[in-house]
Motif scaffolding. Structure first.
Motif, PDB file in Angstrom:
ATOM      1  N   ARG A 148     -10.801   3.063  -6.791  1.00 19.05           N
ATOM      2  CA  ARG A 148     -10.435   4.213  -6.473  1.00 19.05           C
ATOM      3  C   ARG A 148      -9.538   4.128  -5.231  1.00 19.05           C
ATOM      4  O   ARG A 148      -8.678   5.021  -5.137  1.00 19.05           O
ATOM      5  N   ASP A 149      -9.637   3.267  -4.442  1.00 16.19           N
ATOM      6  CA  ASP A 149      -8.636   2.939  -3.263  1.00 16.19           C
ATOM      7  C   ASP A 149      -7.330   2.933  -4.008  1.00 16.19           C
ATOM      8  O   ASP A 149      -6.328   3.443  -3.224  1.00 16.19           O
ATOM      9  N   LYS A 150      -7.134   1.781  -4.804  1.00 14.78           N
ATOM     10  CA  LYS A 150      -5.886   1.938  -5.490  1.00 14.78           C
ATOM     11  C   LYS A 150      -5.266   3.170  -5.766  1.00 14.78           C
ATOM     12  O   LYS A 150      -4.152   3.544  -5.774  1.00 14.78           O
ATOM     13  N   PHE A 151      -5.986   3.575  -6.701  1.00 15.53           N
ATOM     14  CA  PHE A 151      -5.643   5.232  -7.158  1.00 15.53           C
ATOM     15  C   PHE A 151      -5.259   6.051  -6.074  1.00 15.53           C
ATOM     16  O   PHE A 151      -4.112   6.730  -5.940  1.00 15.53           O
ATOM     17  N   ASN A 152      -5.772   6.048  -4.941  1.00 12.97           N
ATOM     18  CA  ASN A 152      -5.569   7.023  -3.745  1.00 12.97           C
ATOM     19  C   ASN A 152      -4.194   6.820  -3.229  1.00 12.97           C
ATOM     20  O   ASN A 152      -3.520   7.362  -2.762  1.00 12.97           O
TER      21      ASN A 152
END
Length: 95
Positions: A34-38
């Motif tokens: 999720r953090d990479k996507f954000n």
């Protein structure tokens, strides 16, 4: 199926389900993913004009649906299923 807090009916319609109804879709991902996507979303917003993360997710959802139809159903929509897709299992750590 009646409207729920997770369904927005098209044009205030109170009739039967319709393909244009807006429904909430939720799923779990690893925090790191999720953090990479954000983080990647910031670049997509600046360079590709996306306004919200949802815009990208809907695009991915639809592109993958189209790929599956093209690959497994001669480019045609699959028949309507009577049952919901399986909800899946919670993500478990693999160590």
């Amino acid at each position: 199926m009646p409207s729920t807090p997770y369904t927005r009916r098209r044009d205030g319609d109170t009739g039967a389900e319709h393909p244009d109804d807006i429904v909430k879709v939720t799923f779990e991902v690893r925090r790191g993913d999720r953090d990479k996507f954000n983080n990647a979303f910031a670049a997509a917003m600046l360079n590709e004009g996306y306004v919200t993360p949802k815009d990208i997710l809907v695009r991915i959802y639809m592109d993958e649906t189209k790929r599956l139809e093209d690959t497994y159903n001669n480019g045609q929509p699959f028949p309507q299923r009577q049952k919901q897709a399986p909800r899946g299992r919670p993500i478990r750590r693999t160590e």
